[in-house]
Design an enzyme around this catalytic site. Sequence first.
Site, PDB file in Angstrom:
ATOM      1  NE  ARG A   1      -4.153  -0.725   1.796  1.00  0.00           N
ATOM      2  CZ  ARG A   1      -4.417  -1.640   2.712  1.00  0.00           C
ATOM      3  NH1 ARG A   1      -3.813  -1.594   3.869  1.00  0.00           N
ATOM      4  NH2 ARG A   1      -5.263  -2.589   2.457  1.00  0.00           N
ATOM      5  N   GLY A   2       1.978   1.181   0.664  1.00  0.00           N
ATOM      6  CA  GLY A   2       2.868   2.331   0.722  1.00  0.00           C
ATOM      7  C   GLY A   2       3.330   2.750  -0.656  1.00  0.00           C
TER       8      GLY A   2
END
Lengths: 326, 570
Positions: A264-265
Amino acid sequence: MGKAFPFSAIVGQDEMKLALLIAAVDPRIGGVMVFGDRGTGKSTAVRALAALLPPMSAALAGFHPEGAVPPPAKATVPVPFVDLPLGATEDRVVGALDLERALGAGVKAFEPGLLARANGGFLYIDEVNLLEDHIVDLLLDVAASGENVVEREGLSVRHPARFVLVGSGNPEEGELRPQLLDRFGLSVEVRTPQDLASRVEILKRCDAFERTPEAFAESWHSSEKKTVKRIARGRAAVSAVAVPDAMLARAAQLCMAVGADGLRGELTLMRASRALAALEGAGSVATEHIARVAPLALRHRLRRGVLDETGSTVRIERALEDLAAA
Amino acid sequence: MIAKPSSLDDALMAARLCAIDSVGLGGIILRGGGDLRDEVVAALHAALPDNAPLRRIPAHVDGDGLVGGLDLTATLALGRPVRQRGVLAAADGGVVVLPMAERMSGATAAQIAAVLDAGAVDGASVRLAVIALDDGVEEEAPPAALVERLAFRIDLSECRLPDAAVPGTLAEQRMAAHPPVSTSGMEDDPAAIDPITILAATALALGVDSARAPVFALRAARAAAALAGRSTIDSDDVLLAVRLVLGPRATRLPPTSEPDRTTAPPPPPPENNESEGEQTGSDLPEDVILAAALATLPRDVLERLALGRGPRGSTRSRGAGERRKSAVRGRPLSARAGVPRGGLRLSLIDTLRAAAPWQALRDRGNGPIRIRRDDLRIRRFEARAETLTIFAVDASGSAAAARLAEAKGAVELLLAQAYVKRAQVALIAFRGTAAEVLLPPTRSLTRARRVLADLPGGGGTPLAAGLDAARALAEAARGRGRTPFLVVLTDGRANIALDGSAVRARAEQEAELAARTIGQARIGAVFIDTAARPRPEGARLALAMGARYLPLPRADAAAMHRAIAAVQAA
């Protein structure tokens, strides 16, 4: 409700303003988490941004029950801004059986909740860290899927719920679980400016706004208009902004270097860089864009050593320097 | 006669200012003071226009009661929706009193705060002045969301009613000379003092970070000027605003060079009445304002600030989930008769089941099912109580410094887990002559780390005081529906008695008594003996406490953490 404080008139807090603008350009970024004390202008900024955005098509905002007459194609409404109060029950958030009509008229009807009202706009939650966990779970789930599914009390309703989630909280009053934190796209830390000039300016502007809101808004009109234009231009351009492979590689390297968990980062970093590039009228993402949004996108995803005092921001900055040097 | 204004005078002044600008100032928090608070409420009420409503809101009010909702009873009786007005809307233009504000739930406070912020309920304008009554003991304070939005905080606990005054008339006498005034149309005279700069600078110097505080102070100064019949703010107004609004919010002493402020008595306030003539029109030097502000701060606030701590309650944690029986989550229990409101949810099937047998009697035609209030059933759930792990750590000289470091490590490890498991941790240290709650129940890693880093060591072992403090905290936690668990880390060598004297025999006796009281209160506990060569005292205390005894002479943080987790799981 009275007029909102002009967005451009907020003194300092550039990082928060940048994060909100990015989220306004690309709502898929997944919301903004604002850490900071009370009275630092968090809710003022979010409210101001919502008020700033041009009215949107009525068909895309709020809740439209099935079978009801759709609003006229050209009708517009202000961008919704919903304040989720601490202690709101699940019923109020997702919607529930309309008790009024069920008991009064014996009709099974859906009473839309706050998620339905926030559709198309902003959902602001003060003190996310004090909100009950199951409600936070639910919110993040809906925010990610863009759809609210209600299956309860014999009701079966699904309706669109696309909104920019903005949470705020003070880490001194309780941590947010890491798995929830990770679901927020960007995070910022706000602090009251510690120099006298800014503090005087804040007080002056608050006072001026309070006494003559109209005149004050008028004096900020042109810079407000510029911001609106920037957002509109950014929105139009964001899907066309190119992300060169070299930049993708850089984002991935950075995430690995700081040890950000999960994909997600990287995704958020990429999206946020693209939104920033669009906001600034650049045709493709450059190193500088990544460097500017990296703290926002990654700071809350770093695994924290219990005894490690080094702030996340510092770690990201160090990694950025290392990458730049390499 | 120059006397330091009593806090009652301050409170009455605040009431007067609130009456002038209730929307701008929000209201007052009154701490302690018994009947005197009624005087203040009466004063505020008297200063408002006639027939202004005055409403008391109980701490357990639910959302419908506050902001309105469906009146279920009337709706059922009439067969059409009947809405009831909430108490906040009903108090429009008047005063809302919140008794026992320190017990108010965060949710209620958030709702009131939202109404204060928006100045409206459901789109209808609502103008309120709030008086929150705080009866709290040391660690309790009204919810921060509310504290932040009320301009004044006044401590009446040291205050006594003047003998001559007859209750109830005091307020009237003091109000009589002050006809209603308003701040509208007031302009800052550019030639006069610059209140904005002074207030911003003072807020900065006192470490008041919220932007709301100087705004409140400015409004208070303006209201004070209006009250005195002036059209511009003068130095008195600024001083008053600093004293009433910024002073109680101070988080640090200003970085001026006055040494020894806590031991020296505060300087008397400047004689404003004399200086008024010359001062108006010239700039007030900042340090004059600061000195005046400090002079009027209560002594205990100064002492706290000198110790580097913020004002009471400013950093208190209020985690969610203080209830044990939950109406909204957890394991479902059977439905129960009741009205669905305030988060309680209707159990539709059970309601219909309850109404079904009576339909033949109630039905007069082919209408909808007739449901009466008595038929309503609500769902209930049972949630597991949160746990609170209380560490009572011996920080005396006999507990070696290294051992203390390990204890700190164990606390951090537990806390790191706690915030995943939604449990809380508190820390009490005893050393020298007394015990101190260093970390009130919290889930915050940030805060715990800071407190632990500053944990001092050395001095005697006031074991009895430490155990008593731990028990008090455990019992308070139990009262709030949490399950307390005590971890005592000590070498068991009590040598300071409760009164601070270094009489070993008495200290040991008292420690044993304190341990037995914990045992009788049936508080789960583990006693970790940190002595290098464990002696029988430790085991004896553990037995009295009903605690597991763990001699860990060479414990490191990880081992300690494992041991505690194992005991707690059992």
